[in-house]
Design an enzyme around this catalytic site. Structure first.
Site, PDB file in Angstrom:
ATOM      1  N   GLU B  53       0.866  -1.177   0.000  1.00 16.11           N
ATOM      2  CA  GLU B  53       0.000   0.000   0.000  1.00 16.11           C
ATOM      3  C   GLU B  53       0.897   1.220   0.000  1.00 16.11           C
ATOM      4  OE1 GLU B  53      -2.446   0.156   3.466  1.00 16.11           O
ATOM      5  OE2 GLU B  53      -3.313  -1.807   3.095  1.00 16.11           O
ATOM      6  N   ASP B  64      -4.192   8.302  11.657  1.00 17.67           N
ATOM      7  CA  ASP B  64      -2.819   7.857  11.821  1.00 17.67           C
ATOM      8  C   ASP B  64      -2.214   8.350  13.117  1.00 17.67           C
ATOM      9  OD1 ASP B  64      -2.059   6.283   9.459  1.00 17.67           O
ATOM     10  OD2 ASP B  64      -2.645   8.086   8.369  1.00 17.67           O
TER      11      ASP B  64
END
Lengths: 408, 267
Positions: B53, B64
């Site tokens: 990815e 994140d």
């Protein structure tokens, strides 16, 4: 049922069930938050029809916040506004010093209904953080407030207030270290702890149902002001004016006038000027995009990276805006104009010296707008301004701006 | 030109035939520079990752943790553009023949133009997208263009997802389902939560799509543990951390990837 202070928008009002106001709004959240956001939506639908919830909320608004807030005519200030009559809706006189408490109490009661024990919130200027810390102290909820490091410095007084109220204030050091980044960090906390935590969002942005629910908790501002102004003057205002960061005080004021022949004027923070690139005027200079869970106008580059906003006012220093404002802007029902730091600070000092009222710097943007609109309307004009908060928190910033002896 | 959804499907099926889980690595494009980012992506594929990815760095990566935030920040300050992300995809796929996904928050894709992004990703040889802040209800436009261009739409589900949400996700997602091992943001954790195994069981009951588990997996032992119940193991922050650590770098990145690749074979 006749309500005194809680006026959820009539059934059939926007948004629809999908959370959209025209092309704006929606719910752009990670799957991990969908269940939590659904729970808020469902519980709010039940609460707003529950007489016990309404009674508890209105009791607090009447006897804790001190509603209805006053409506004050300011003739000496108006002398600088083309001679138009100017009335201020005094949300600065609410307990905690701003309109933010209306929403904080509503959502704190909702958090209790959902069985949550912990509340998290973002804050920019600290007004929402203080209101949330207050509501949590009152209702026995644990409270954590995320605040950008830059804003903690600008609004040190509010940091101390939150801590005194028992809240934990967590400095946010990512990105621009202001409101946008505080919201990011609060979402990161929520994703990890939805089971016991409610995100008490402070403005009419975020994923559905926050823009609609927070608007409902703030609608009291406009409903009261409309009634008070009709009683006092026998007519509607020509213009209703409010500052717009995320836009909760503005939507609270505007909503009662949506069906009236009244100009709705939102004042965005133009910082050093829209041309300078250092501003927070999302509707004036932004483009449609997705930030913090909804589609609205956003300051961003050509590849969708969010720009850093700038304003002397920490509460307006935000590169997005609530989706209902984006809708009112795009359909032309409301007008949004940029107000620079200098224009706002001029109005800030003018209100203090002509009327003995020290406004929040956020609200001073609306006052600057009133000076402009009043001049456009002339002596027959009638202007209603939402004085969304008081300026105690801003004394350091103002002293430094004006070079006063008290400057630190 | 059609994207490589089928290659992704075949790759995961082959790993299953080999009686192991696939290893999916994640690295942001442009970190610390575009060329070094490409080198790093290739390093993980050469060291045993089956799929990669490529992250599209974002100013506001709300899902994140600090490690990927830091890497995104470095990449953006270095001036990474979407064209650089697409070049990373193109070079990684061309050099290895392996499936390459893009992981992006929704606003950059929306702003770039959904059709344009899908078309250019397919042209670059991409296999699809993971769009962590695009829930199924808002995804119709993307899915339309993804299907048109042969790209996978990988949805992320979480332990908190209701049965109805899982059913909706597996009915609309393609390629595989990304099961978040925990409630929270990306980042290494000391242990993989039991919640991951429960979530995978719930998904198995309703779909034949491969189920890959990510978030919080950082070493070979955890990879082996997850490989025991999932079709794929996704590792991001731990790999990024090898590049951020003083004394880290390409060698440390390749070494950790090789350990993880051994881990998914031991599960």
């Amino acid at each position: 049922m006749e309500h005194d202070f809680f006026f959820p928008a009539a059934p059939g009002s926007l948004p629809g069930a999908d959370g959209y106001f025209g092309a704006f709004g929606g719910r752009f959240v990670p799957q991990a938050l969908v269940a939590a956001v659904d729970q808020v939506a469902e519980e709010y639908e039940r609460a707003k029809a529950d007489p016990a919830f309404i009674a508890a909320f209105e009791e607090l608004l009447a006897h804790y916040v001190g509603r209805p807030s006053a409506l004050t005519e300011v003739p000496r200030f108006a002398g600088h506004a083309g001679g138009a009559r100017v009335f201020l809706k005094r949300e600065d006189l609410n307990h905690t010093g701003s309109h933010k408490v209306n929403n904080a109490l509503g959502q704190a009661l909702l958090a209790r209904r959902m069985g949550k024990t912990r509340v998290i919130a973002e804050t920019g200027a600290g007004s929402h953080g203080v209101a949330t810390a207050t509501a949590c102290a009152l209702t026995g909820l644990s409270c954590t407030v995320y605040m950008g490091e830059t804003d903690m410095r600008r609004q040190a007084v509010n940091v101390a207030r939150m801590e005194l109220l028992g809240a934990e204030v967590v400095p946010v050091t990512s990105g621009s270290r202001t409101l946008k980044d505080a919201i990011n960090e609060t979402f990161r906390d929520w994703v990890a702890r939805t089971h016991d935590t409610h995100y008490l969002f402070g403005t009419v942005a975020g994923p559905h149902p926050f823009p609609a629910m927070i608007r409902d908790f703030q609608r009291v501002i406009g409903v009261e002001a409309r009634r008070q102004l009709l009683e006092r003057t026998g007519r509607l205002p020509d213009a209703a004016i409010a500052c717009v960061g995320g836009g909760s005080n503005a939507i609270g004021l505007f909503h009662a006038f949506l069906d009236d022949p009244v100009r709705l004027v939102g004042c965005e923070a133009a910082g050093h000027g829209v041309q300078s690139g250092e501003h927070a005027a999302s509707l004036t200079a932004g483009e449609p995009g997705v930030l913090h869970g909804s589609r609205s106008y956003v300051l961003q580059d050509d590849e969708g990276q969010i720009a850093e906003a700038w304003s002397i006012s920490a509460g307006l220093d935000y590169p997005g805006v609530g989706p209902e404002h984006a809708h009112l802007h795009s359909c032309g029902r409301a007008e949004y104009r940029p107000v620079t730091d200098d224009e706002a600070m001029h109005a800030f000092r003018l209100l203090a010296t002509t009327e003995g009222i020290v406004p929040a710097i956020e609200s001073a943007h609306a006052l600057a707008g009133a000076l402009q609109v009043g001049a456009e309307l002339g002596p027959d004009g009638l202007v209603l301004v939402n004085l969304s908060g008081r300026g105690d928190k801003d004394l350091d910033t103002a002293s430094a701006h004006f070079g006063l002896a008290g400057a630190r | 030109m059609s994207g490589n959804l089928q290659l992704l499907t075949d790759t995961l099926a082959r790993a299953e035939r080999e009686g192991r889980a696939a290893l999916i690595s994640y690295l942001p494009a442009g970190f610390p520079t575009v060329d070094d980012g490409i080198t790093s992506v290739l390093a993980t594929l050469d060291a045993g990752a089956d799929v990669v990815e490529v992250g599209l760095p974002h100013s506001d990566p709300v899902l994140d943790g600090p490690v990927i935030q830091t890497a995104d920040d470095i990449a953006l300050r270095g001036g990474v553009r979407i064209a650089d992300v697409l070049r990373t995809v193109r070079e990684a796929h061309a050099a290895t023949g392996k499936p390459v996904l893009v992981m992006s928050y929704w606003n950059p894709v929306s702003r770039y133009g959904v059709e344009r992004f899908a078309r250019e990703l397919a042209e670059a040889g991409g296999a699809g997208c993971v769009l962590p802040d695009l829930p199924v209800a808002e995804s119709a436009q993307w899915r339309h263009h993804a299907a048109e261009h042969g790209l996978a739409t990988v949805f992320v589900v979480a332990p908190s997802s209701t049965d109805a949400q899982l059913a909706e996700t597996v009915a609309t997602g393609t390629g595989f389902v990304y099961a978040s091992a925990l409630m929270g943001v990306t980042g290494a954790r000391a242990a993989v939560d039991e919640a991951a195994a429960v979530l995978v069981r719930r998904l198995r009951a309703i779909t034949d799509l491969p189920v890959c588990v990510g978030m919080g997996v950082s070493d070979a032992a955890q990879a082996a543990h997850v490989a025991g119940f999932a079709d794929g193991v996704i590792v991001g922050s731990a790999l990024v951390a090898t590049l951020l650590d003083a004394g880290g770098g390409e060698a440390a990145l390749a070494e950790l990837t090789a350990e993880l690749a051994a881990g998914v074979r031991a599960g």
